[in-house]
Design a protein around this motif. Structure first.
Motif, mmCIF file in Angstrom:
data_model
loop_
_atom_site.group_PDB
_atom_site.id
_atom_site.type_symbol
_atom_site.label_atom_id
_atom_site.label_comp_id
_atom_site.label_asym_id
_atom_site.label_seq_id
_atom_site.Cartn_x
_atom_site.Cartn_y
_atom_site.Cartn_z
ATOM 1 N N ASN A 68 0.548 -1.064 0.212
ATOM 2 C CA ASN A 68 0.242 -0.060 0.377
ATOM 3 C C ASN A 68 0.782 1.565 -0.663
ATOM 4 O O ASN A 68 1.602 1.725 1.131
ATOM 5 N N LYS A 69 0.065 2.380 -0.955
ATOM 6 C CA LYS A 69 1.232 3.205 -0.816
ATOM 7 C C LYS A 69 0.449 4.284 -1.170
ATOM 8 O O LYS A 69 -0.159 4.674 -1.978
ATOM 9 N N ASN A 70 0.890 5.293 -0.537
ATOM 10 C CA ASN A 70 0.323 7.159 -0.646
ATOM 11 C C ASN A 70 1.372 8.257 -1.531
ATOM 12 O O ASN A 70 2.621 8.025 -1.349
ATOM 13 N N TRP A 71 0.833 8.104 -2.345
ATOM 14 C CA TRP A 71 1.495 8.646 -3.999
ATOM 15 C C TRP A 71 1.267 10.610 -3.114
ATOM 16 O O TRP A 71 0.396 10.844 -3.508
ATOM 17 N N THR A 72 2.492 11.482 -2.974
ATOM 18 C CA THR A 72 1.682 13.030 -3.322
ATOM 19 C C THR A 72 3.318 13.845 -3.667
ATOM 20 O O THR A 72 4.380 13.486 -3.585
ATOM 21 N N ARG A 73 2.975 14.916 -4.521
ATOM 22 C CA ARG A 73 3.820 15.625 -4.726
ATOM 23 C C ARG A 73 2.517 16.924 -5.521
ATOM 24 O O ARG A 73 2.141 17.422 -5.551
ATOM 25 N N TYR A 74 3.443 18.098 -5.251
ATOM 26 C CA TYR A 74 3.158 19.095 -5.291
ATOM 27 C C TYR A 74 3.520 19.748 -6.584
ATOM 28 O O TYR A 74 5.048 19.477 -7.155
ATOM 29 N N MET A 75 3.133 20.609 -7.459
ATOM 30 C CA MET A 75 2.977 21.009 -8.703
ATOM 31 C C MET A 75 2.299 22.566 -9.366
ATOM 32 O O MET A 75 1.383 22.880 -8.351
ATOM 33 N N ARG A 76 2.950 23.267 -9.592
ATOM 34 C CA ARG A 76 2.509 24.022 -10.731
ATOM 35 C C ARG A 76 2.892 24.629 -12.343
ATOM 36 O O ARG A 76 3.957 23.933 -12.278
ATOM 37 N N ILE A 77 1.856 24.184 -13.197
ATOM 38 C CA ILE A 77 1.584 25.259 -14.553
ATOM 39 C C ILE A 77 2.238 26.428 -14.185
ATOM 40 O O ILE A 77 1.152 26.793 -14.189
ATOM 41 N N ILE A 78 3.403 26.849 -15.162
ATOM 42 C CA ILE A 78 3.290 28.637 -15.093
ATOM 43 C C ILE A 78 3.532 28.493 -16.755
ATOM 44 O O ILE A 78 4.059 28.015 -17.122
ATOM 45 N N LYS A 79 3.139 29.777 -17.327
ATOM 46 C CA LYS A 79 2.853 30.555 -18.330
ATOM 47 C C LYS A 79 4.517 31.458 -18.777
ATOM 48 O O LYS A 79 4.602 32.536 -18.058
ATOM 49 N N LYS A 80 5.581 30.776 -19.390
ATOM 50 C CA LYS A 80 6.704 31.815 -19.835
ATOM 51 C C LYS A 80 6.032 33.161 -20.896
ATOM 52 O O LYS A 80 5.208 32.786 -21.340
ATOM 53 N N PRO A 81 7.284 33.958 -20.231
ATOM 54 C CA PRO A 81 7.252 35.595 -21.156
ATOM 55 C C PRO A 81 7.038 34.528 -22.939
ATOM 56 O O PRO A 81 5.954 35.413 -23.470
ATOM 57 N N ASP A 82 7.314 33.566 -23.514
ATOM 58 C CA ASP A 82 6.982 33.258 -24.667
ATOM 59 C C ASP A 82 6.108 32.688 -24.810
ATOM 60 O O ASP A 82 5.450 32.354 -26.024
ATOM 61 N N GLY A 83 5.665 32.265 -23.352
ATOM 62 C CA GLY A 83 4.087 31.373 -23.835
ATOM 63 C C GLY A 83 4.055 30.296 -23.601
ATOM 64 O O GLY A 83 2.890 29.380 -23.530
#
Length: 149
Positions: free
Chosen positions: A120-135
């Protein structure tokens, strides 16, 4: 030996034991061409390349300060949700740019006794998607995702 010292040592031992048993695991996350993340169980979970499958019981998306945004519970489902490592999990959620998310899921190796805690495993992670100046879009993970401003 002093009873308080014994109690203190026992408490420290229990904390170490509990922390070892509730260890979190880190899923792989990459950005797909459509700008959405592919969240998967890493390759090294199938060390002997046996093509084993994992039973996914619960998936969730959480945002700090807001709470749970989405979840899917397969634990009582008549149709289990099985995946192989490196296969994108189906998160039926549209991730937005510039929001810090905590994603996670629970898995058990298919074919193993689900009462056997080692599978039994608990998988977690933080993430963020950013839009860079070039799009273009960029995926930030863990501390980089939490600390981005």
């Amino acid at each position: 030996m002093n009873k308080n010292l014994l109690r203190g040592l026992l408490l420290i031992f229990l904390v170490i034991l509990i922390n070892g048993c509730i260890r979190g695991y880190t899923p792989d996350i990459v950005l797909k061409k459509d700008g959405q993340p592919c969240i998967s169980i890493p390759t090294d979970e199938d060390f002997f390349l046996r093509k084993k499958e994992f039973d996914i019981s619960y998936l969730y998306v959480f945002q700090a300060g807001v709470g749970e945004l989405w979840n899917k519970d397969y634990s009582d489902s008549e149709k289990p949700y099985y995946v192989k490592n490196q296969q994108c999990l189906y998160f039926n959620y549209r991730f937005q740019t510039n929001i810090s998310y905590s994603i996670g899921f629970f898995s058990t190796e298919k074919g193993n006794d689900e009462a056997q805690k080692s599978t039994n495993k608990n998988w977690t992670r933080y993430m963020r998607i950013i839009k860079k100046p070039d799009g273009t879009l960029q995926l930030l993970l863990d501390a980089e995702a939490r600390d981005y401003s």
